[in-house]
Every structure is written in structure tokens, then in C-alpha cells.
Design an enzyme around this catalytic site. Structure first.
Site, short mmCIF file in Angstrom:
data_model
loop_
_atom_site.label_atom_id
_atom_site.label_comp_id
_atom_site.label_asym_id
_atom_site.label_seq_id
_atom_site.Cartn_x
_atom_site.Cartn_y
_atom_site.Cartn_z
N LEU A 120 0.84 -1.21 0.00
CA LEU A 120 0.00 0.00 0.00
C LEU A 120 0.88 1.26 0.00
CD1 LEU A 120 -2.80 1.41 0.36
CD2 LEU A 120 -2.56 1.07 2.83
N SER A 121 1.86 1.34 0.89
CA SER A 121 2.62 2.58 1.11
C SER A 121 3.45 2.97 -0.11
CB SER A 121 3.57 2.42 2.30
OG SER A 121 2.84 2.11 3.45
N GLY B 249 5.43 9.00 -1.20
CA GLY B 249 4.69 10.21 -0.84
C GLY B 249 3.42 9.94 -0.04
N GLY C 229 2.13 7.41 3.12
CA GLY C 229 2.15 6.32 4.09
C GLY C 229 0.89 6.39 4.92
N GLY D 232 -4.65 -6.48 11.45
CA GLY D 232 -3.20 -6.26 11.52
C GLY D 232 -2.81 -5.52 12.80
N GLN E 10 17.18 1.39 30.71
CA GLN E 10 17.62 2.23 31.84
C GLN E 10 18.12 1.36 32.99
OE1 GLN E 10 17.67 5.39 31.20
NE2 GLN E 10 18.42 6.11 33.17
N ILE E 11 17.38 0.29 33.27
CA ILE E 11 17.76 -0.59 34.39
C ILE E 11 19.05 -1.35 34.07
CG2 ILE E 11 17.02 -2.69 35.63
CD1 ILE E 11 14.13 -1.45 35.54
N GLU F 287 1.53 0.15 10.21
CA GLU F 287 0.11 -0.24 10.32
C GLU F 287 -0.70 0.82 11.07
OE1 GLU F 287 -0.86 -4.31 10.58
OE2 GLU F 287 1.16 -4.92 9.97
N GLU G 188 -0.31 8.51 16.04
CA GLU G 188 -1.11 9.69 15.69
C GLU G 188 -2.33 9.27 14.85
OE1 GLU G 188 2.15 9.47 15.33
OE2 GLU G 188 2.98 11.04 16.59
#
Ligand SMILES: Cc1cc2nc3c(=O)[nH]c(=O)nc-3n(C[C@H](O)[C@H](O)[C@H](O)COP(=O)(O)OP(=O)(O)OC[C@H]3O[C@@H](n4cnc5c(N)ncnc54)[C@H](O)[C@@H]3O)c2cc1C
Length: 390
Positions: A126-127, A130, A132, A239, A333-334, A360, A364
Site C-alpha cells: 500500500l505505502s 509520498g 504512508g 493487523g 535504563q535498568i 500499520e 497519531e
């Protein structure tokens, strides 16, 4: 066990055990080296086929194993816990197969899904460079030619691009009749891999850009002409759960590795876990991860019951991917300086995790989907109240 665990039915539990066995025996031991070499592992793919995991979700009458989505999620989680790249390959199998499952003709289902069971997969294309997130902006075209279609354009970042046998290609009709999905055979003149993408994570998957200038026959069309975007979005609903399972699987390993390190390593005269700052990170990780898994397994069960999952899939993908980010970040971090260095497991998980918030439908985009639904539902609700009052 502090982490919440799903209560699976017998069939799903058996699939989970099969996946755990393949993951621990084959995918896990080679994961670090395949990541380093950026190597797509054909040996892992052979194991996916041999164990039945490749087409486990395909109905038996089309050559698959007829597993539920819950079982598939459980299997992908197990694989992702050992090798996120192999789990992503399983995700690509689903993404390529679902347009056919949802809208394909009987003969398309028998042919393409049957081939998947033997390891000859279909990718979802699909992507574009220009377009995505904004899938309606694709520029690949389908023009009528000799009773079929000529498909021209470029596709970007296609999972399994170059190794799949077929592609589901989304293209817009020049005659202005929307976007349709077409099945395109990969190994033929007119379909070229222009680049195998060099990636930060999931390096044992192959992601490629394609150039297309190819004629396809009339029976290459999947479903109705002009309904391609709807089909893409229905496919992505499923998906999004598969990707969420990739997220919770790898986050589970990050959480275990972080817990182990926090118990084994001392600082200031006691184990890290006994410093509240570290212990609380683990408590938060266990809580967030349990919540993400509760949501994921409920969403998969809802799909298996035949309920609509549009909102739940978007929420689950949003939540699980962001939880996986936080859990993996805490794990690094740990682990301290060592967590930043190759070859610790958390270093690879940190790189593998990041794409889960992007592909997928990015976080946002999930928020946009949900905002649209909230807006629509609220307007409907308010108009019902207004009618009642009148
Ligand atoms: C490893 C990998 C595998 C992939 N596999 C596949 C595949 O198999 N098939 C396929 O078709 N594609 C695939 N993709 C492409 C992937 O789905 C896209 O990268 C993704 O949809 C985002 O699109 P984009 O990269 O063009 O970003 P853009 O759409 O340019 O977005 C860039 C940023 O802007 C944000 N943004 C965009 N619009 C809005 C808005 N309206 N409001 C707020 N923020 C916004 C996005 O969330 C993102 O953070 C893959 C990509 C990668 C890296």
C-alpha cells in the site's frame, strides 16, 4: 507470576506451545546474529511452514490450520518474545492474506492462501514514498488494458518485498473510480525490487521498495472495484492486533530481562530492585504490560465472536505499542551502560520496538481514527437527545 496471563482454550494453548517451542529452539538462538548481519532467515521461514505457524489462521478448506485470532495472537507473542523479526514476518503473512480472506473469490482463496501454507507468501503493498499515513494519496495507477489492467507506480517499505511470491497492490483508477486491490505475481518482468531498505530494527526481516509496470488479468482484482481502501482498512483492523502481539511479546522479554538484572546487580550495597526508583519502574512495567495484554486478548476474542473491533483495534494498537515503548525504555535504563551496548537483549529490543509505533497506522493515526469515531458518535448521541426533547 505477576504478569496477567490469558486463559486460553485447548486449541489456542496448543498453538502457543508450538510457537514457544519453535521460538526457543530455532528463532531465539539465531536472533542476535541475524540482526547483526541483517539477514532474512530462510531457515526460520522453513520452520514457520513446518510447524504450521505460517498459515495457522487460514481456514482448513484453503490449506491452512483454521486457528482462531486468539490462538494466532498467542503464537505471535511467543515468537516475538524470542525474535521480533520472525514475529513481524508472521504479521506480514497475515497482512497479505487478509485482503484475500475478506474479499477474494473462492479460486483466489484456494490458490494464494494454499501457497502461503507452503511458504509462498503474499505481501501487502500500500505505502508509497509520498503516501504512508495518507493512503488515499497513493499515485500508483491501474489503467484498463486488453481486458485487464496495467499497474504502474512505486511501492515503498514493503514487508517481505523481494521474498514474497505475490503482492496485494493498491492502485487508483485513472478513470476516477477510487482505489482497488490487485494480486500481482512478484517474479515476472515489470516487477522490480529497487532497494532493500537498511533498517534500525527488525533487521532480520526484508523490507523493500518496488517498481511496477505490469499487466494483470481481470481475475487479479480482489473484491469490488473501487473498494480497495475499505479493504485495506478492514485488513489493518486485524493487523493492528497482530502488531500489538509483536509489541507485548517483545515487551514481556524486556520486562523479564529488566527484572533479572535488577535482582542480580548490586549498587550502593544492595540489589537494584531494592532501590525504590528501580522497583517502581518494574511495578509500572508489570501493570502496563498486563493491561495491554488484557486489552489485546479481549480484542482478539471479540473478533473471534464476530464483533466489530474497529475502535478496540485502534485503542489496542495505540496502547500496546506505547506500553512496549515505555517497558523497553525502562529495561534499557535498568540495564544501564550495558543495556546500550551490543549484544545485550534489551539493546536489540529497543531498536526492534520503535517501528511498532509507526507501521500499520502510527500512534497519531490511531488517535485520529478514534477522534473521528468519538466525534461521529457524539453528534449522533446529541441529535438523538434533541429529537427526544422535541
Ligand atoms: C519496517 C517497515 C515495514 C513496513 N511494512 C509495510 C508493508 O508491508 N506494507 C506497506 O504498505 N507499508 C509498510 N510500511 C510503511 C508504513 O506503514 C509507513 O511507514 C507508515 O504508515 C507511516 O507512513 P510514512 O512513513 O509515510 O509517514 P508519514 O505519513 O509521512 O507520517 C510522518 C509522521 O507524521 C505523522 N502524521 C501524519 N499525518 C498526521 C496527521 N494528520 N496528524 C498528526 N500526525 C500525522 C505520522 O504519525 C508520523 O509520525 C513499513 C514501514 C517500515 C519502516
Amino acid at each position: 507470576m505477576i504478569l496477567w496471563e490469558p486463559k486460553l482454550d485447548e486449541a489456542a494453548a496448543a498453538w502457543k506451545a508450538t510457537a514457544a517451542n519453535s521460538a526457543e529452539t530455532f528463532f531465539g538462538p539465531s536472533a542476535s546474529q541475524n540482526d547483526l548481519n541483517q539477514e532474512y532467515s530462510h531457515t526460520n521461514v522453513e520452520e514457520l511452514v513446518k510447524s504450521g505457524l505460517a498459515a495457522m489462521f487460514v481456514p482448513k478448506k484453503y490449506g491452512g490450520r483454521g486457528a482462531s485470532l486468539t490462538a494466532t495472537i498467542a503464537a505471535i507473542e511467543e515468537v516475538s518474545a524470542c525474535c521480533a523479526s520472525t514475529a513481524a514476518i508472521m504479521g506480514v503473512y497475515q497482512l497479505g492474506a487478509f485482503p484475500i480472506l475478506l474479499a477474494g473469490s473462492e479460486s483466489q482463496k484456494h490458490h494464494y492462501l494454499g501457497e502461503l501454507a507452503e511458504g509462498r507468501a503474499t505481501s501487502f503493498a500500500l505505502s508509497e514514498r509520498g503516501a504512508g499515513s495518507d493512503a488515499a494519496g497513493i499515485e500508483t495507477t491501474a489503467t484498463e488494458e486488453n481486458n485487464g489492467w496495467r499497474i504502474r507506480g512505486e511501492k515503498y517499505w514493503i514487508g517481505n518485498g523481494g521474498v514474497s511470491k505475490y503482492y496485494v497492490v493498491f492502485a487508483k483508477h485513472l478513470e476516477g473510480q477510487g482505489i482497488s486491490a490487485f494480486l500481482v505475481e512478484g517474479h515476472q518482468p515489470g516487477v522490480a525490487v529497487t532497494e532493500v531498505v537498511d533498517k534500525m530494527g527488525l533487521r532480520a526481516t526484508q523490507t523493500s521498495n518496488l517498481e511496477l509496470d505490469v499487466w494483470v488479468p481481470p481475475d487479479a482484482l480482489i473484491g469490488e472495484r473501487g473498494k480497495g481502501l475499505r479493504l485495506a482498512s478492514q485488513t489493518l483492523n486485524v493487523g493492528r492486533l497482530t502488531v500489538s502481539a509483536q509489541a507485548t511479546g517483545l515487551a514481556r522479554t524486556a520486562y523479564f530481562e529488566a527484572s533479572r538484572r535488577a535482582v542480580e546487580r548490586n549498587a550502593f550495597g544492595k540489589p537494584l530492585i531494592n532501590h525504590q526508583g528501580t522497583g517502581f519502574k518494574l511495578a509500572d512495567a508489570a501493570t502496563q504490560l498486563s493491561a495491554a495484554r488484557l486489552m489485546l486478548y479481549e480484542a482478539a476474542a471479540a473478533y473471534d465472536r464476530g464483533d466489530s473491533i474497529e475502535a478496540l483495534a485502534a485503542m489496542t494498537k495505540l496502547f500496546a505499542s506505547e506500553v512496549s515503548h515505555d517497558v523497553v525504555d525502562s529495561a534499557v535504563q535498568i540495564w544501564g551502560g550495558q543495556g546500550y551496548c551490543w549484544p545485550t537483549p534489551v539493546e536489540r529490543l529497543y531498536r526492534d520496538q520503535r517501528i511498532i509505533e509507526i507501521y500499520e497506522g502510527s500512534s497519531e493515526i490511531q488517535r485520529m481514527v478514534l477522534t473521528r469515531m468519538i466525534n461521529r458518535q457524539t453528534i449522533q448521541h446529541l441529535s438523538t437527545i434533541a429529537v427526544d426533547k422535541a
